[in-house]
Design an enzyme around this catalytic site. Structure first.
Site, mmCIF file in Angstrom:
data_model
loop_
_atom_site.group_PDB
_atom_site.id
_atom_site.type_symbol
_atom_site.label_atom_id
_atom_site.label_comp_id
_atom_site.label_asym_id
_atom_site.label_seq_id
_atom_site.Cartn_x
_atom_site.Cartn_y
_atom_site.Cartn_z
ATOM 1 C CB ALA A 111 5.668 3.478 1.341
ATOM 2 C CG HIS A 112 1.665 0.729 1.995
ATOM 3 N ND1 HIS A 112 1.845 -1.344 1.933
ATOM 4 C CD2 HIS A 112 1.398 0.772 1.087
ATOM 5 C CE1 HIS A 112 1.437 -1.055 0.455
ATOM 6 N NE2 HIS A 112 1.450 0.370 -0.468
ATOM 7 C CG ASN A 113 1.809 -3.208 4.792
ATOM 8 O OD1 ASN A 113 1.209 -2.690 4.165
ATOM 9 N ND2 ASN A 113 1.263 -3.052 5.446
ATOM 10 C CB SER B 228 6.556 -4.428 1.456
ATOM 11 O OG SER B 228 4.697 -4.297 1.882
ATOM 12 N NE ARG C 51 -5.073 4.026 8.335
ATOM 13 C CZ ARG C 51 -5.099 5.022 8.845
ATOM 14 N NH1 ARG C 51 -4.941 5.873 9.439
ATOM 15 N NH2 ARG C 51 -5.691 3.898 10.215
#
EC number: 2.3.1.191
Length: 352
Positions: A245-247, A265, A224
């Site tokens: 991974a996140h974002n 990201s 998330r």
């Protein structure tokens, strides 16, 4: 199905579909060209397999419309199309047997939270768990032992295999497939370093969004977002054992092979192809249609559409191949330099 029925079925996707040979024979199923028997259908999409036109026992072979099959038309039938590979995929879909993961309705041992909305024909298997305020679209199958936490929205016609865990707040579109053991929406890897060497956990308050027609392989993990959304766009295909991974934002119809690791990201454009075990440093961007070779290490952004990358650190394909060629000659180059060095020293000594 008869050969003629297969031809008629393929006309939904290709025009024309030319039949060469008899159309009345019954086809029992598909097979590889090397091992196909009478009553089976196969295909040839690569020139190196054309020798099997005379060797195969298949009753029906799907080939490109440019292939001359006149020498073999008396031995078997052929369907000629513009894309035999995709045509065979459609044939496989026709013959594939659907898996029965759960029967329509809610199994007696399933646990359903409060305020849950189940669409028409939803199937929830034994020991599955659906949290409060979830919405499950029509025709979706939740297999045994899947866990769906609170406030998850899943669209229509999805398949959630056993042992999948979908964390709270996840948003999933229509016709999405998530294979066994995958975890969607776990906390991103976010920790703030402290002066004493310890870490403070950063709350991961975002969600995961998965678009229509995406497919997630077995034991994949999609974290998330810290804030906002980690996005797996429409039509994305993620192989087994992939970490997102996140974002991260993965563009439409991108494919990611097994064991790739995508740091936080990272932004990928549409139609990218990521090879197995490729790694991404994070906070970087790839343009549309970027191709990343297996085991490449991507440490910076590449913003030119259609770039092919390989190596560690990843570089454009031609540049990397040139560097690899140079490395192969390092030994002989060292010998030349050593020889020149000796000759210069000898010349200097003779002058003295």
């Amino acid at each position: 199905m008869t050969i003629q029925e297969i031809r008629q079925y393929l006309t939904q996707f290709f025009d024309p579909v030319e039949l060469v040979g008899e159309g009345d024979a019954v086809i029992a199923g598909p097979a590889k060209i090397e091992s196909a028997a009478r009553g089976e259908v196969s295909f040839i999409a690569n020139e190196k397999y054309l020798r099997y036109l005379s060797l195969t026992s298949a009753s029906l072979v799907i080939v490109h419309r440019s292939v001359d099959v006149s020498l073999y038309a008396g031995e078997r039938s052929f369907l000629k199309v513009s894309d035999p590979y995709t045509a065979f995929v459609f044939v496989l879909q026709k013959f594939a047997r659907p898996r029965t993961l759960a029967k329509p309705g809610v199994a007696p041992t399933a646990a359903i939270g409060g305020g849950v909305s189940l669409g028409e024909g939803v199937a929830v298997g034994e020991h599955a768990v659906i949290g409060d305020r979830c919405s499950i679209g029509a025709g979706t199958v939740i297999a045994p032992n899947a866990v769906i936490m609170h406030d998850v929205k899943i669209g229509e016609g999805c398949t959630i295999f056993p042992q999948v865990t979908i964390y709270d707040g996840t948003l999933i579109g229509d016709r999405v497939v998530i294979h066994a053991g995958s975890v969607i929406g776990a906390d991103g890897f976010g920790f703030a370093p402290q002066p004493d060497g310890s870490y403070v956990k950063i709350p991961q308050m975002g969600v995961v969004e998965i678009g229509d027609d995406a497919e997630i392989g077995a034991n994949a993990t999609i974290d998330r977002a810290t804030m906002g959304s980690t996005v797996i766009a429409k039509g994305v295909k993620v192989d087994n054992l992939v970490q997102v991974a996140h974002n991260c934002r993965i563009g439409e119809h991108t494919v990611i092979a097994a064991q790739a690791g995508i740091s936080g990201s990272t932004i990928m454009g549409r139609g990218c192809m990521i090879g197995g075990q490729a790694g991404f440093a994070g906070h970087l961007e790839l343009a549309d249609r970027t191709h990343v070779a297996a085991q490449a290490g991507v440490s910076k952004s590449f913003l030119e559409p259609g770039t092919a990358l390989r190596g560690y650190p990843a570089q454009p394909m031609r540049e990397q191949l040139r560097h690899e060629a140079m490395l192969r000659h390092l030994g002989s180059m060292k010998e030349k330099i050593d020889r020149i060095d000796r000759e210069l020293k000898e010349q200097g000594a003779s002058r003295d």
